[in-house]
Enzyme design. Structure first.
Site: not given
Ligand code: E4P
Length: 235
Positions: A83
């Site tokens: 990522k």
């Molecule tokens: C996705 O890869 C992220 O880790 C995640 O969905 C972030 O979510 P949040 O906005 O609840 O922290």
């Protein structure tokens, strides 16, 4: 639609892998930090448990550093997806890693234009954060509605990974729109599998069964020797 769990928590991952409903995992630096464990140990355990894609995020901001981190992360297992953030350096890193055959996910996407650029850079997944858009007073799901036809119009192979999901309605909306993946925290997945009418119905069935004093037969207590199931079906 594939279901990914947005967590680095081993117990939660085990609960849902045992049910066979998990297609992969997403993590981010916040989720990893929450577990208070050594990164290598934690990630190897997750990789042992989950055969599907496991998303691990780079933490540098410079593209060369991101590429180096991407190589290290990808070396941890064949199912690692690297990522990288939706920045100019992030896209450069994704471009290079993609050319080297490493799977990538562009994270922190908040507009259809950003998703278009992620696809052009060669990302395997684009992660629009719908919950955080909702929090900021926008309708997060709107960008999923925009991104999906854009990808279809130009045959981009990039998968839309709906992220920052906050409740089960987000999941239904993502599935209705035809998103490729939805990643959600364990509590959302838990809410998805529950319904009060299921609990009420189950209680009523079991109360009636108990009141009638019934028992299911046990195999050893059956008088007729059972043939194996296959033979029984043929005869
Ligand atoms: C996705 O890869 C992220 O880790 C995640 O969905 C972030 O979510 P949040 O906005 O609840 O922290």
């Amino acid at each position: 639609m594939k279901i990914f769990l947005d967590t680095a928590n081993i117990a939660s991952i085990k609960t849902f892998t045992d049910m066979g409903i998990l297609d992969g995992i997403t993590t981010n630096p916040t989720l990893i930090a929450k577990e208070n464990k050594e990164f290598g140990e934690l990630v190897s355990e997750i990789l042992r448990m989950v055969p599907g894609p496991v998303n691990l995020e780079v933490v540098s901001q410079d593209s060369e550093e991101m590429i180096r981190e991407g190589h290290d992360l990808a070396a941890l297992g064949p199912n690692v997806v690297v990522k990288a953030p939706m920045t100019a350096d992030g896209l450069k890193a994704v471009r290079r890693l993609h050319k080297e055959g490493i799977k990538t996910n562009v994270t922190l996407i908040f507009s259809a234009n950003q998703a278009l650029l992620a696809a052009k850079a060669g990302a395997d997944y684009a992660s629009p954060f719908i919950g955080r858009l909702d929090d900021a007073g926008h309708e997060g799901m709107k960008i999923i509605e925009e991104i999906l036809p854009i990808y279809r119009n130009y045959d981009f192979p990039t998968q839309v990974l709906v992220a920052s999901i906050r409740h089960p309605v987000h999941v239904v909306e993502a599935a209705k729109l035809g998103a490729h993946v939805a990643t959600m925290p364990p509590d959302v997945l838990d809410k998805m599998l529950k319904h009060p009418l299921t609990d009420i119905g189950l209680k009523r069935f079991l109360d009636d069964w108990q009141k009638a004093g019934l028992k299911l037969p046990q195999r050893e207590s059956l008088s007729v020797k059972q043939k194996p199931l296959v033979q029984r079906a043929q005869s």
